[in-house]
Write a protein that holds these residues in place. Structure first.
Motif, PDB file in Angstrom:
ATOM      1  N   GLN A  21       0.830  -1.197   0.000  1.00 53.40           N
ATOM      2  CA  GLN A  21       0.000   0.000   0.000  1.00 53.40           C
ATOM      3  C   GLN A  21       0.868   1.252   0.000  1.00 53.40           C
ATOM      4  OE1 GLN A  21      -2.491  -0.427   3.481  1.00 53.40           O
ATOM      5  NE2 GLN A  21      -3.876  -1.831   2.439  1.00 53.40           N
ATOM      6  N   GLY A  22       0.515   2.209  -0.850  1.00 53.79           N
ATOM      7  CA  GLY A  22       1.158   3.507  -0.861  1.00 53.79           C
ATOM      8  C   GLY A  22       2.602   3.479  -1.317  1.00 53.79           C
ATOM      9  N   PRO A  23       3.239   4.659  -1.355  1.00 51.43           N
ATOM     10  CA  PRO A  23       4.620   4.769  -1.833  1.00 51.43           C
ATOM     11  C   PRO A  23       5.620   3.972  -1.000  1.00 51.43           C
ATOM     12  CG  PRO A  23       3.559   6.920  -1.797  1.00 51.43           C
ATOM     13  CD  PRO A  23       2.632   5.980  -1.105  1.00 51.43           C
ATOM     14  N   MET A  24       5.314   3.760   0.295  1.00 54.98           N
ATOM     15  CA  MET A  24       6.242   3.031   1.162  1.00 54.98           C
ATOM     16  C   MET A  24       6.133   1.520   0.993  1.00 54.98           C
ATOM     17  SD  MET A  24       7.743   5.556   2.540  1.00 54.98           S
ATOM     18  CE  MET A  24       8.692   4.768   3.825  1.00 54.98           C
ATOM     19  N   GLY A  25       5.056   1.052   0.392  1.00 53.19           N
ATOM     20  CA  GLY A  25       4.902  -0.369   0.119  1.00 53.19           C
ATOM     21  C   GLY A  25       4.642  -1.225   1.341  1.00 53.19           C
ATOM     22  N   TYR A  26       3.905  -0.686   2.339  1.00 47.69           N
ATOM     23  CA  TYR A  26       3.592  -1.457   3.544  1.00 47.69           C
ATOM     24  C   TYR A  26       2.493  -2.475   3.245  1.00 47.69           C
ATOM     25  CZ  TYR A  26       6.005   2.212   6.184  1.00 47.69           C
ATOM     26  OH  TYR A  26       6.930   3.105   6.666  1.00 47.69           O
ATOM     27  N   TYR A  27       2.599  -3.646   3.887  1.00 52.64           N
ATOM     28  CA  TYR A  27       1.501  -4.609   3.876  1.00 52.64           C
ATOM     29  C   TYR A  27       0.618  -4.362   5.111  1.00 52.64           C
ATOM     30  CZ  TYR A  27       3.639  -7.500   0.215  1.00 52.64           C
ATOM     31  OH  TYR A  27       4.156  -7.952  -0.974  1.00 52.64           O
ATOM     32  N   PRO A  28      -0.700  -4.512   4.981  1.00 52.37           N
ATOM     33  CA  PRO A  28      -1.566  -4.322   6.150  1.00 52.37           C
ATOM     34  C   PRO A  28      -1.439  -5.483   7.133  1.00 52.37           C
ATOM     35  CG  PRO A  28      -2.857  -5.100   4.292  1.00 52.37           C
ATOM     36  CD  PRO A  28      -1.467  -4.852   3.763  1.00 52.37           C
ATOM     37  N   GLU A  29      -1.762  -5.216   8.393  1.00 54.04           N
ATOM     38  CA  GLU A  29      -1.845  -6.275   9.395  1.00 54.04           C
ATOM     39  C   GLU A  29      -3.270  -6.791   9.441  1.00 54.04           C
ATOM     40  OE1 GLU A  29      -0.169  -5.420  13.158  1.00 54.04           O
ATOM     41  OE2 GLU A  29       1.603  -4.424  12.337  1.00 54.04           O
ATOM     42  N   CYS A  30      -3.408  -8.115   9.640  1.00 51.40           N
ATOM     43  CA  CYS A  30      -4.718  -8.752   9.484  1.00 51.40           C
ATOM     44  C   CYS A  30      -5.085  -9.579  10.706  1.00 51.40           C
ATOM     45  CB  CYS A  30      -4.724  -9.657   8.252  1.00 51.40           C
ATOM     46  SG  CYS A  30      -4.046  -8.908   6.749  1.00 51.40           S
ATOM     47  N   GLU A  31      -6.348  -9.506  11.077  1.00 51.64           N
ATOM     48  CA  GLU A  31      -6.855 -10.348  12.161  1.00 51.64           C
ATOM     49  C   GLU A  31      -6.907 -11.805  11.718  1.00 51.64           C
ATOM     50  OE1 GLU A  31     -10.643 -10.395  15.296  1.00 51.64           O
ATOM     51  OE2 GLU A  31     -10.677  -9.113  13.511  1.00 51.64           O
ATOM     52  N   ASN A  32      -7.104 -12.035  10.415  1.00 49.89           N
ATOM     53  CA  ASN A  32      -7.211 -13.390   9.888  1.00 49.89           C
ATOM     54  C   ASN A  32      -5.895 -13.895   9.289  1.00 49.89           C
ATOM     55  OD1 ASN A  32      -7.506 -11.435   7.837  1.00 49.89           O
ATOM     56  ND2 ASN A  32      -8.477 -12.913   6.459  1.00 49.89           N
ATOM     57  N   ALA A  33      -4.775 -13.318   9.749  1.00 47.30           N
ATOM     58  CA  ALA A  33      -3.458 -13.752   9.251  1.00 47.30           C
ATOM     59  C   ALA A  33      -3.226 -15.224   9.559  1.00 47.30           C
ATOM     60  CB  ALA A  33      -2.381 -12.893   9.894  1.00 47.30           C
ATOM     61  N   PRO A  34      -2.429 -15.917   8.701  1.00 42.73           N
ATOM     62  CA  PRO A  34      -1.747 -15.398   7.509  1.00 42.73           C
ATOM     63  C   PRO A  34      -2.677 -15.303   6.293  1.00 42.73           C
ATOM     64  CG  PRO A  34      -1.227 -17.714   7.786  1.00 42.73           C
ATOM     65  CD  PRO A  34      -2.083 -17.331   8.968  1.00 42.73           C
ATOM     66  N   VAL A  35      -2.422 -14.281   5.478  1.00 39.13           N
ATOM     67  CA  VAL A  35      -3.200 -14.050   4.267  1.00 39.13           C
ATOM     68  C   VAL A  35      -2.244 -13.984   3.086  1.00 39.13           C
ATOM     69  CG1 VAL A  35      -4.763 -12.458   3.077  1.00 39.13           C
ATOM     70  CG2 VAL A  35      -4.935 -12.745   5.565  1.00 39.13           C
ATOM     71  N   GLY A  36      -2.554 -14.682   2.023  1.00 42.09           N
ATOM     72  CA  GLY A  36      -1.707 -14.667   0.845  1.00 42.09           C
ATOM     73  C   GLY A  36      -1.834 -13.360   0.078  1.00 42.09           C
ATOM     74  N   ILE A  37      -0.832 -13.064  -0.738  1.00 47.18           N
ATOM     75  CA  ILE A  37      -0.847 -11.846  -1.549  1.00 47.18           C
ATOM     76  C   ILE A  37      -2.114 -11.812  -2.407  1.00 47.18           C
ATOM     77  CG2 ILE A  37       0.353 -10.507  -3.316  1.00 47.18           C
ATOM     78  CD1 ILE A  37       1.849 -10.691  -0.691  1.00 47.18           C
ATOM     79  N   GLY A  38      -2.830 -10.722  -2.351  1.00 46.35           N
ATOM     80  CA  GLY A  38      -4.066 -10.570  -3.101  1.00 46.35           C
ATOM     81  C   GLY A  38      -5.293 -11.073  -2.372  1.00 46.35           C
ATOM     82  N   GLY A  39      -5.084 -11.726  -1.216  1.00 50.15           N
ATOM     83  CA  GLY A  39      -6.210 -12.206  -0.435  1.00 50.15           C
ATOM     84  C   GLY A  39      -6.906 -11.083   0.308  1.00 50.15           C
ATOM     85  N   THR A  40      -7.946 -11.440   1.068  1.00 49.80           N
ATOM     86  CA  THR A  40      -8.723 -10.448   1.815  1.00 49.80           C
ATOM     87  C   THR A  40      -8.224 -10.357   3.244  1.00 49.80           C
ATOM     88  OG1 THR A  40     -10.681 -10.842   0.447  1.00 49.80           O
ATOM     89  CG2 THR A  40     -11.013  -9.747   2.564  1.00 49.80           C
ATOM     90  N   CYS A  41      -7.723  -9.190   3.596  1.00 48.70           N
ATOM     91  CA  CYS A  41      -7.253  -8.910   4.953  1.00 48.70           C
ATOM     92  C   CYS A  41      -8.426  -8.329   5.741  1.00 48.70           C
ATOM     93  CB  CYS A  41      -6.077  -7.926   4.903  1.00 48.70           C
ATOM     94  SG  CYS A  41      -5.469  -7.371   6.499  1.00 48.70           S
ATOM     95  N   MET A  42      -8.701  -8.896   6.919  1.00 49.64           N
ATOM     96  CA  MET A  42      -9.858  -8.473   7.700  1.00 49.64           C
ATOM     97  C   MET A  42      -9.444  -8.038   9.100  1.00 49.64           C
ATOM     98  SD  MET A  42     -12.841 -11.173   6.552  1.00 49.64           S
ATOM     99  CE  MET A  42     -11.962 -12.670   7.035  1.00 49.64           C
ATOM    100  N   LYS A  43     -10.177  -7.044   9.599  1.00 49.13           N
ATOM    101  CA  LYS A  43     -10.019  -6.574  10.977  1.00 49.13           C
ATOM    102  C   LYS A  43     -11.400  -6.300  11.548  1.00 49.13           C
ATOM    103  CE  LYS A  43      -5.802  -3.896   9.929  1.00 49.13           C
ATOM    104  NZ  LYS A  43      -5.847  -4.149   8.480  1.00 49.13           N
ATOM    105  N   GLY A  44     -11.567  -6.562  12.838  1.00 47.10           N
ATOM    106  CA  GLY A  44     -12.812  -6.213  13.498  1.00 47.10           C
ATOM    107  C   GLY A  44     -12.966  -4.699  13.590  1.00 47.10           C
ATOM    108  N   ARG A  45     -14.167  -4.203  13.288  1.00 47.16           N
ATOM    109  CA  ARG A  45     -14.434  -2.768  13.335  1.00 47.16           C
ATOM    110  C   ARG A  45     -15.517  -2.488  14.372  1.00 47.16           C
ATOM    111  NH1 ARG A  45     -15.404  -0.178   7.728  1.00 47.16           N
ATOM    112  NH2 ARG A  45     -16.981  -1.823   7.637  1.00 47.16           N
ATOM    113  N   SER A  46     -15.316  -1.422  15.142  1.00 51.02           N
ATOM    114  CA  SER A  46     -16.297  -0.993  16.138  1.00 51.02           C
ATOM    115  C   SER A  46     -16.461   0.513  16.045  1.00 51.02           C
ATOM    116  CB  SER A  46     -15.847  -1.372  17.558  1.00 51.02           C
ATOM    117  OG  SER A  46     -15.651  -2.759  17.686  1.00 51.02           O
ATOM    118  N   VAL A  47     -17.564   0.994  16.581  1.00 55.09           N
ATOM    119  CA  VAL A  47     -17.778   2.429  16.739  1.00 55.09           C
ATOM    120  C   VAL A  47     -17.534   2.769  18.204  1.00 55.09           C
ATOM    121  CG1 VAL A  47     -19.423   4.340  16.618  1.00 55.09           C
ATOM    122  CG2 VAL A  47     -19.386   2.597  14.827  1.00 55.09           C
ATOM    123  N   GLU A  48     -16.599   3.655  18.441  1.00 59.53           N
ATOM    124  CA  GLU A  48     -16.250   4.092  19.786  1.00 59.53           C
ATOM    125  C   GLU A  48     -16.838   5.478  20.004  1.00 59.53           C
ATOM    126  OE1 GLU A  48     -12.107   3.540  21.794  1.00 59.53           O
ATOM    127  OE2 GLU A  48     -12.084   5.514  20.824  1.00 59.53           O
TER     128      GLU A  48
END
Length: 263
Positions: free
Chosen positions: A142-169
């Protein structure tokens, strides 16, 4: 020949004057009103995504020496100052690294702040948190720095769907915003009680498990408490957004985020 040289010299001088005045006007505008800011990391997802471009409202809290480029304003403290509100997304100068950071302000002077198993406590009371589904993004650089996102459902293969739990605080003053969570057992999901000193603030990233913020001491690469003098301004609205490694990759633009208000 002399006339040609005279015209050339006059044209060059006009160009120099035009550039000078353009730079002066841009410098005044940047110092007094709005400063551009590009989001380089994922610490504020999903409020702010890597590649979001925004202008920081520098009138919101008044002015300090950090209001000028390179921190060269010739005064200390703040002038024309007003207090930030809990829940503001603020840009500030890091007290040690001298880099500009963006986080959410959650703790005011005199507050106690603590995390317990991923829940934020302010002055001893837990903030209201409501589940809000799953945040999904492709697992890719992602972006110019080329970071990979962190995922709750790791490990995730390249191109897979990275998921995180979302809440409203919802903070004590009624400000609501999304937060993301990967685990409630991370290094800063349970913390000591922090008491915010007078004249300083406590900030957190909305992507709670991927943010170095006030939970981390400055000596450990974190932010610690943020002095009022270090506040640069408030982030109010996203102007442009691109998911690619270059803004020239038109196919990676995110039109749905253009001119989006920051909550």
């Amino acid at each position: 020949m002399a006339k040609t040289d005279e015209k050339a010299g006059g044209g060059l001088w006009e160009t120099v004057k035009t550039i000078f005045w353009a730079l002066l006007i841009a410098g005044v505008f940047r110092t007094l009103f709005f400063q551009p800011f590009w989001i380089p990391s994922g610490s504020m997802k999903d409020t702010l995504l890597i590649g979001d471009f925004l202008f920081v409202n520098k009138m919101a809290y008044g002015y300090s020496r950090y209001s000028c480029p390179f921190g060269i304003c010739p005064f200390s403290g703040r002038i024309l100052s007003s207090e930030p509100e809990r829940g503001d997304v603020v840009v500030f100068r890091h007290p040690v690294s001298n880099s500009d950071y963006i986080k959410r302000l959650v703790g005011l002077p005199g507050d106690t702040v603590q995390m317990r198993e991923g829940v934020l406590y302010i002055n001893g009371a837990p903030v209201e948190v409501e589940p809000a589904g799953i945040f999904k993004e492709p697992y890719q650089k992602q972006g110019p720095m080329g970071y990979y996102p962190e995922c709750e459902n790791a490990p995730v293969g390249i191109g897979g769907t990275c998921m995180k739990g979302r809440s409203v605080e919802t903070l004590p003053n009624g400000v609501s915003h999304d937060i993301l969570n990967i685990t409630d057992r991370g290094a800063r999901d349970t913390t000591p009680v922090y008491t915010v000193p007078e004249g300083e603030y406590f900030v957190l990233g909305d992507n709670r498990d991927n943010s170095r913020d006030s939970r981390y001491a400055q000596a450990n690469g974190g932010v610690g408490f943020v002095p009022a003098e270090n506040l640069i301004g408030r982030a109010d609205r996203i102007m442009f957004s691109s998911a690619g490694r270059s803004l020239f990759f038109i196919w990676t633009w995110r039109p749905d985020r253009f001119f989006k208000a920051i909550e």
